[in-house]
Write a protein that holds these residues in place. Structure first.
Motif, PDB file in Angstrom:
ATOM      1  N   THR A 158      12.240  13.052  -8.159  1.00 31.13           N
ATOM      2  CA  THR A 158      11.523  12.124  -7.268  1.00 31.13           C
ATOM      3  C   THR A 158      11.580  10.690  -7.794  1.00 31.13           C
ATOM      4  OG1 THR A 158       9.418  12.559  -8.374  1.00 31.13           O
ATOM      5  CG2 THR A 158       9.935  13.878  -6.415  1.00 31.13           C
ATOM      6  N   ASN A 159      11.865  10.530  -9.065  1.00 30.34           N
ATOM      7  CA  ASN A 159      12.008   9.174  -9.612  1.00 30.34           C
ATOM      8  C   ASN A 159      13.290   8.515  -9.135  1.00 30.34           C
ATOM      9  OD1 ASN A 159       9.644   9.037 -11.132  1.00 30.34           O
ATOM     10  ND2 ASN A 159      10.564  10.342 -12.708  1.00 30.34           N
ATOM     11  N   MET A 160      14.206   9.281  -8.581  1.00 30.37           N
ATOM     12  CA  MET A 160      15.460   8.734  -8.089  1.00 30.37           C
ATOM     13  C   MET A 160      15.329   8.225  -6.647  1.00 30.37           C
ATOM     14  SD  MET A 160      17.155   9.163 -10.708  1.00 30.37           S
ATOM     15  CE  MET A 160      17.023  10.119 -12.181  1.00 30.37           C
ATOM     16  N   ILE A 161      14.189   8.466  -6.004  1.00 32.38           N
ATOM     17  CA  ILE A 161      13.981   7.991  -4.623  1.00 32.38           C
ATOM     18  C   ILE A 161      13.869   6.477  -4.663  1.00 32.38           C
ATOM     19  CG2 ILE A 161      12.438   8.006  -2.633  1.00 32.38           C
ATOM     20  CD1 ILE A 161      11.579  10.807  -3.446  1.00 32.38           C
ATOM     21  N   PRO A 162      14.719   5.792  -3.923  1.00 26.63           N
ATOM     22  CA  PRO A 162      14.641   4.320  -3.952  1.00 26.63           C
ATOM     23  C   PRO A 162      13.409   3.833  -3.175  1.00 26.63           C
ATOM     24  CG  PRO A 162      16.301   5.015  -2.381  1.00 26.63           C
ATOM     25  CD  PRO A 162      15.797   6.265  -3.072  1.00 26.63           C
ATOM     26  N   SER A 163      12.844   2.767  -3.674  1.00 23.88           N
ATOM     27  CA  SER A 163      11.722   2.162  -2.934  1.00 23.88           C
ATOM     28  C   SER A 163      12.304   1.342  -1.791  1.00 23.88           C
ATOM     29  CB  SER A 163      10.881   1.276  -3.854  1.00 23.88           C
ATOM     30  OG  SER A 163      11.683   0.241  -4.386  1.00 23.88           O
ATOM     31  N   ARG A 164      11.517   1.125  -0.765  1.00 19.76           N
ATOM     32  CA  ARG A 164      12.002   0.405   0.409  1.00 19.76           C
ATOM     33  C   ARG A 164      12.270  -1.051   0.059  1.00 19.76           C
ATOM     34  NH1 ARG A 164       8.216   1.109   5.361  1.00 19.76           N
ATOM     35  NH2 ARG A 164       9.658  -0.449   6.084  1.00 19.76           N
ATOM     36  N   GLY A 165      13.380  -1.505   0.519  1.00 21.91           N
ATOM     37  CA  GLY A 165      13.743  -2.897   0.293  1.00 21.91           C
ATOM     38  C   GLY A 165      13.261  -3.773   1.438  1.00 21.91           C
ATOM     39  N   LYS A 166      13.788  -4.975   1.476  1.00 24.87           N
ATOM     40  CA  LYS A 166      13.399  -5.921   2.527  1.00 24.87           C
ATOM     41  C   LYS A 166      13.995  -5.459   3.850  1.00 24.87           C
ATOM     42  CE  LYS A 166      13.668 -10.765   3.699  1.00 24.87           C
ATOM     43  NZ  LYS A 166      14.191 -12.085   3.338  1.00 24.87           N
ATOM     44  N   SER A 167      13.163  -5.491   4.897  1.00 22.62           N
ATOM     45  CA  SER A 167      13.664  -5.117   6.226  1.00 22.62           C
ATOM     46  C   SER A 167      13.268  -6.153   7.249  1.00 22.62           C
ATOM     47  CB  SER A 167      13.153  -3.757   6.630  1.00 22.62           C
ATOM     48  OG  SER A 167      11.743  -3.758   6.704  1.00 22.62           O
TER      49      SER A 167
ATOM     50  N   GLY B  56       0.826  -1.212   0.000  1.00 25.21           N
ATOM     51  CA  GLY B  56       0.000   0.000   0.000  1.00 25.21           C
ATOM     52  C   GLY B  56       0.852   1.251   0.000  1.00 25.21           C
ATOM     53  N   GLY B  57       1.923   1.256   0.794  1.00 24.03           N
ATOM     54  CA  GLY B  57       2.826   2.408   0.815  1.00 24.03           C
ATOM     55  C   GLY B  57       3.545   2.589  -0.507  1.00 24.03           C
ATOM     56  N   ALA B  58       3.968   1.487  -1.121  1.00 26.29           N
ATOM     57  CA  ALA B  58       4.650   1.566  -2.411  1.00 26.29           C
ATOM     58  C   ALA B  58       3.697   2.072  -3.496  1.00 26.29           C
ATOM     59  CB  ALA B  58       5.214   0.206  -2.802  1.00 26.29           C
ATOM     60  N   PHE B  59       2.444   1.679  -3.413  1.00 29.93           N
ATOM     61  CA  PHE B  59       1.466   2.132  -4.398  1.00 29.93           C
ATOM     62  C   PHE B  59       1.261   3.640  -4.289  1.00 29.93           C
ATOM     63  CE2 PHE B  59      -2.958   2.940  -5.707  1.00 29.93           C
ATOM     64  CZ  PHE B  59      -2.859   2.533  -7.022  1.00 29.93           C
ATOM     65  N   LYS B  60       1.147   4.141  -3.043  1.00 35.40           N
ATOM     66  CA  LYS B  60       0.979   5.590  -2.846  1.00 35.40           C
ATOM     67  C   LYS B  60       2.211   6.351  -3.320  1.00 35.40           C
ATOM     68  CE  LYS B  60      -2.172   5.018   1.010  1.00 35.40           C
ATOM     69  NZ  LYS B  60      -2.340   5.057   2.465  1.00 35.40           N
ATOM     70  N   LEU B  61       3.392   5.822  -3.032  1.00 31.89           N
ATOM     71  CA  LEU B  61       4.621   6.448  -3.490  1.00 31.89           C
ATOM     72  C   LEU B  61       4.693   6.415  -5.012  1.00 31.89           C
ATOM     73  CD1 LEU B  61       7.361   7.724  -2.732  1.00 31.89           C
ATOM     74  CD2 LEU B  61       8.320   5.421  -2.722  1.00 31.89           C
ATOM     75  N   GLY B  62       4.239   5.324  -5.615  1.00 26.00           N
ATOM     76  CA  GLY B  62       4.245   5.217  -7.080  1.00 26.00           C
ATOM     77  C   GLY B  62       3.327   6.250  -7.717  1.00 26.00           C
ATOM     78  N   ILE B  63       2.180   6.491  -7.106  1.00 27.18           N
ATOM     79  CA  ILE B  63       1.268   7.513  -7.630  1.00 27.18           C
ATOM     80  C   ILE B  63       1.927   8.883  -7.552  1.00 27.18           C
ATOM     81  CG2 ILE B  63      -0.909   8.722  -7.176  1.00 27.18           C
ATOM     82  CD1 ILE B  63      -2.121   6.057  -6.389  1.00 27.18           C
TER      83      ILE B  63
ATOM     84  N   GLN C 199       5.130   9.586  -7.499  1.00 21.30           N
ATOM     85  CA  GLN C 199       6.227   9.662  -8.457  1.00 21.30           C
ATOM     86  C   GLN C 199       5.700   9.862  -9.880  1.00 21.30           C
ATOM     87  OE1 GLN C 199       8.454   6.078  -7.675  1.00 21.30           O
ATOM     88  NE2 GLN C 199       9.932   7.164  -6.386  1.00 21.30           N
ATOM     89  N   ARG C 200       4.630   9.168 -10.225  1.00 19.81           N
ATOM     90  CA  ARG C 200       4.065   9.345 -11.571  1.00 19.81           C
ATOM     91  C   ARG C 200       3.491  10.742 -11.767  1.00 19.81           C
ATOM     92  NH1 ARG C 200       0.579   4.110 -11.509  1.00 19.81           N
ATOM     93  NH2 ARG C 200       1.363   4.109  -9.422  1.00 19.81           N
ATOM     94  N   LEU C 201       2.882  11.281 -10.720  1.00 20.64           N
ATOM     95  CA  LEU C 201       2.329  12.631 -10.801  1.00 20.64           C
ATOM     96  C   LEU C 201       3.457  13.652 -10.974  1.00 20.64           C
ATOM     97  CD1 LEU C 201      -0.226  14.393 -10.602  1.00 20.64           C
ATOM     98  CD2 LEU C 201       0.199  14.547  -8.149  1.00 20.64           C
ATOM     99  N   CYS C 202       4.532  13.484 -10.229  1.00 15.36           N
ATOM    100  CA  CYS C 202       5.685  14.383 -10.375  1.00 15.36           C
ATOM    101  C   CYS C 202       6.315  14.246 -11.754  1.00 15.36           C
ATOM    102  CB  CYS C 202       6.716  14.099  -9.295  1.00 15.36           C
ATOM    103  SG  CYS C 202       6.174  14.580  -7.650  1.00 15.36           S
ATOM    104  N   THR C 203       6.404  13.050 -12.272  1.00 19.10           N
ATOM    105  CA  THR C 203       6.952  12.826 -13.609  1.00 19.10           C
ATOM    106  C   THR C 203       6.066  13.467 -14.669  1.00 19.10           C
ATOM    107  OG1 THR C 203       7.895  10.739 -12.862  1.00 19.10           O
ATOM    108  CG2 THR C 203       7.722  11.050 -15.222  1.00 19.10           C
ATOM    109  N   PHE C 204       4.770  13.433 -14.437  1.00 22.77           N
ATOM    110  CA  PHE C 204       3.829  14.052 -15.376  1.00 22.77           C
ATOM    111  C   PHE C 204       3.929  15.575 -15.330  1.00 22.77           C
ATOM    112  CE2 PHE C 204      -0.428  15.863 -16.076  1.00 22.77           C
ATOM    113  CZ  PHE C 204      -0.614  15.492 -17.395  1.00 22.77           C
ATOM    114  N   LEU C 205       4.079  16.135 -14.126  1.00 22.06           N
ATOM    115  CA  LEU C 205       4.086  17.594 -13.984  1.00 22.06           C
ATOM    116  C   LEU C 205       5.427  18.224 -14.365  1.00 22.06           C
ATOM    117  CD1 LEU C 205       2.111  18.079 -10.669  1.00 22.06           C
ATOM    118  CD2 LEU C 205       1.324  18.503 -12.993  1.00 22.06           C
TER     119      LEU C 205
END
Length: 167
Positions: A158-167, A111-118, A120-126
Protein backbone atom coordinates in the motif's frame (compact mmCIF):
# COMPACT_ATOMS: atom_id res chain seq x y z
CA UNK A 1 -75.64 76.62 -20.50
CA UNK A 2 -76.10 73.36 -22.28
CA UNK A 3 -72.89 71.71 -23.47
CA UNK A 4 -74.64 69.55 -26.02
CA UNK A 5 -75.97 72.61 -27.81
CA UNK A 6 -72.49 74.12 -28.15
CA UNK A 7 -70.79 70.93 -29.35
CA UNK A 8 -70.10 70.76 -33.11
CA UNK A 9 -72.06 68.30 -35.16
CA UNK A 10 -70.24 65.05 -36.01
CA UNK A 11 -70.25 65.92 -39.68
CA UNK A 12 -68.09 69.01 -39.11
CA UNK A 13 -65.30 67.47 -37.06
CA UNK A 14 -62.41 68.33 -39.41
CA UNK A 15 -61.65 64.73 -40.33
CA UNK A 16 -61.64 63.86 -44.01
CA UNK A 17 -61.59 60.07 -43.62
CA UNK A 18 -58.53 59.68 -45.87
CA UNK A 19 -56.09 59.09 -42.98
CA UNK A 20 -53.85 55.99 -43.05
CA UNK A 21 -52.05 54.24 -40.25
CA UNK A 22 -48.46 55.40 -39.80
CA UNK A 23 -45.40 53.39 -38.74
CA UNK A 24 -43.27 53.68 -35.64
CA UNK A 25 -40.18 54.47 -37.72
CA UNK A 26 -41.71 57.79 -38.75
CA UNK A 27 -41.82 58.87 -35.11
CA UNK A 28 -38.22 57.99 -34.19
CA UNK A 29 -35.55 60.61 -34.74
CA UNK A 30 -31.78 60.59 -34.72
CA UNK A 31 -31.60 63.60 -32.42
CA UNK A 32 -30.47 62.89 -28.86
CA UNK A 33 -32.96 63.66 -26.13
CA UNK A 34 -32.56 67.14 -24.64
CA UNK A 35 -32.04 65.98 -21.05
CA UNK A 36 -28.71 64.20 -21.25
CA UNK A 37 -27.36 65.18 -17.85
CA UNK A 38 -25.79 68.44 -18.98
CA UNK A 39 -28.90 70.55 -18.58
CA UNK A 40 -27.87 72.56 -15.52
CA UNK A 41 -24.35 73.51 -16.66
CA UNK A 42 -25.60 74.40 -20.15
CA UNK A 43 -28.40 76.50 -18.67
CA UNK A 44 -26.01 78.52 -16.50
CA UNK A 45 -23.56 78.94 -19.35
CA UNK A 46 -26.36 80.22 -21.58
CA UNK A 47 -27.64 82.60 -18.91
CA UNK A 48 -24.22 84.06 -18.24
CA UNK A 49 -23.48 84.53 -21.93
CA UNK A 50 -26.87 86.12 -22.70
CA UNK A 51 -27.02 88.50 -19.77
CA UNK A 52 -23.70 88.80 -17.92
CA UNK A 53 -24.85 91.85 -15.94
CA UNK A 54 -27.11 89.61 -13.81
CA UNK A 55 -24.05 87.65 -12.72
CA UNK A 56 -21.79 90.46 -11.55
CA UNK A 57 -20.86 91.85 -14.94
CA UNK A 58 -18.69 90.40 -17.67
CA UNK A 59 -15.90 89.45 -15.27
CA UNK A 60 -18.28 87.77 -12.82
CA UNK A 61 -19.90 85.85 -15.64
CA UNK A 62 -16.50 84.62 -16.83
CA UNK A 63 -15.63 83.48 -13.31
CA UNK A 64 -18.98 81.69 -13.02
CA UNK A 65 -18.41 80.05 -16.43
CA UNK A 66 -14.96 78.91 -15.33
CA UNK A 67 -16.37 77.51 -12.09
CA UNK A 68 -19.10 75.65 -13.94
CA UNK A 69 -16.58 74.23 -16.41
CA UNK A 70 -14.27 73.19 -13.58
CA UNK A 71 -17.06 71.54 -11.57
CA UNK A 72 -18.35 69.75 -14.68
CA UNK A 73 -14.86 68.45 -15.40
CA UNK A 74 -14.44 67.30 -11.78
CA UNK A 75 -17.83 65.57 -11.90
CA UNK A 76 -16.91 63.74 -15.09
CA UNK A 77 -13.55 62.71 -13.64
CA UNK A 78 -15.29 61.44 -10.47
CA UNK A 79 -17.70 59.40 -12.59
CA UNK A 80 -14.82 57.91 -14.56
CA UNK A 81 -12.92 57.12 -11.37
CA UNK A 82 -16.00 55.50 -9.83
CA UNK A 83 -16.51 53.37 -12.95
CA UNK A 84 -12.86 52.37 -12.96
CA UNK A 85 -12.92 51.54 -9.26
CA UNK A 86 -16.09 49.50 -9.64
CA UNK A 87 -14.57 47.46 -12.46
CA UNK A 88 -11.45 46.81 -10.35
CA UNK A 89 -13.66 45.79 -7.43
CA UNK A 90 -15.64 43.42 -9.64
CA UNK A 91 -12.42 41.88 -10.95
CA UNK A 92 -11.07 41.48 -7.41
CA UNK A 93 -14.28 39.83 -6.28
CA UNK A 94 -14.11 37.35 -9.18
CA UNK A 95 -10.49 36.56 -8.32
CA UNK A 96 -11.36 36.14 -4.63
CA UNK A 97 -14.18 33.78 -5.56
CA UNK A 98 -11.83 31.71 -7.76
CA UNK A 99 -9.22 31.56 -5.00
CA UNK A 100 -11.82 30.45 -2.46
CA UNK A 101 -12.87 27.63 -4.77
CA UNK A 102 -9.23 26.57 -5.14
CA UNK A 103 -8.81 26.72 -1.37
CA UNK A 104 -11.80 24.44 -0.81
CA UNK A 105 -10.44 21.96 -3.36
CA UNK A 106 -7.01 21.94 -1.71
CA UNK A 107 -8.55 21.45 1.73
CA UNK A 108 -10.55 18.51 0.40
CA UNK A 109 -7.43 16.98 -1.14
CA UNK A 110 -5.48 17.53 2.03
CA UNK A 111 -8.17 15.79 4.07
CA UNK A 112 -8.19 12.87 1.64
CA UNK A 113 -4.40 12.66 1.64
CA UNK A 114 -4.36 12.67 5.43
CA UNK A 115 -6.84 9.77 5.58
CA UNK A 116 -4.84 7.86 2.98
CA UNK A 117 -1.66 8.57 4.96
CA UNK A 118 -3.21 7.11 8.11
CA UNK A 119 -4.26 3.97 6.22
CA UNK A 120 -0.79 3.59 4.69
CA UNK A 121 0.91 3.99 8.07
CA UNK A 122 -1.44 1.46 9.65
CA UNK A 123 -0.72 -1.05 6.87
CA UNK A 124 3.02 -0.42 7.23
CA UNK A 125 2.72 -1.02 10.96
CA UNK A 126 0.70 -4.23 10.58
CA UNK A 127 2.75 -5.81 7.77
CA UNK A 128 5.90 -6.61 9.89
CA UNK A 129 3.65 -8.05 12.58
CA UNK A 130 2.01 -10.34 10.02
CA UNK A 131 5.43 -11.30 8.62
CA UNK A 132 6.59 -12.31 12.09
CA UNK A 133 3.36 -14.25 12.71
CA UNK A 134 3.78 -15.85 9.27
CA UNK A 135 7.32 -17.00 10.21
CA UNK A 136 6.00 -18.62 13.40
CA UNK A 137 3.14 -20.28 11.49
CA UNK A 138 5.59 -21.43 8.76
CA UNK A 139 7.34 -23.63 11.32
CA UNK A 140 4.16 -25.63 11.96
CA UNK A 141 2.07 -25.24 8.75
CA UNK A 142 3.87 -23.88 5.65
CA UNK A 143 0.72 -23.73 3.50
CA UNK A 144 -1.08 -21.42 5.96
CA UNK A 145 2.01 -19.26 6.27
CA UNK A 146 1.93 -18.41 2.54
CA UNK A 147 -1.53 -16.89 2.97
CA UNK A 148 -0.27 -14.75 5.86
CA UNK A 149 2.84 -13.75 3.86
CA UNK A 150 0.59 -12.73 0.95
CA UNK A 151 -1.57 -10.56 3.20
CA UNK A 152 1.51 -8.96 4.77
CA UNK A 153 2.94 -8.29 1.29
CA UNK A 154 -0.35 -6.66 0.22
CA UNK A 155 -0.33 -4.47 3.33
CA UNK A 156 3.26 -3.46 2.67
CA UNK A 157 2.51 -2.69 -1.00
CA UNK A 158 0.00 0.00 0.00
CA UNK A 159 3.01 2.30 0.34
CA UNK A 160 3.45 2.02 -3.42
CA UNK A 161 0.05 3.67 -4.08
CA UNK A 162 0.79 7.08 -5.55
CA UNK A 163 -0.83 10.09 -3.95
CA UNK A 164 -3.03 12.21 -6.19
CA UNK A 165 -1.22 14.85 -8.11
CA UNK A 166 -2.44 18.16 -9.44
CA UNK A 167 -5.65 17.91 -11.45
Amino acid sequence: MNLLDEAPSPNKNGVSGAQTQGSATEILSDVAPPLTGELLPRTFMGLTSENPTNFGGVDGARVLNAMINDLTFERDEAKNLATETQSKLDKSQRELHDERIKNVRFEERLGGAFKLGIAQRLCTFLSPILFSVGIDVFKNSPSSAYIIFGIATLLLSTNMIPSRGKS
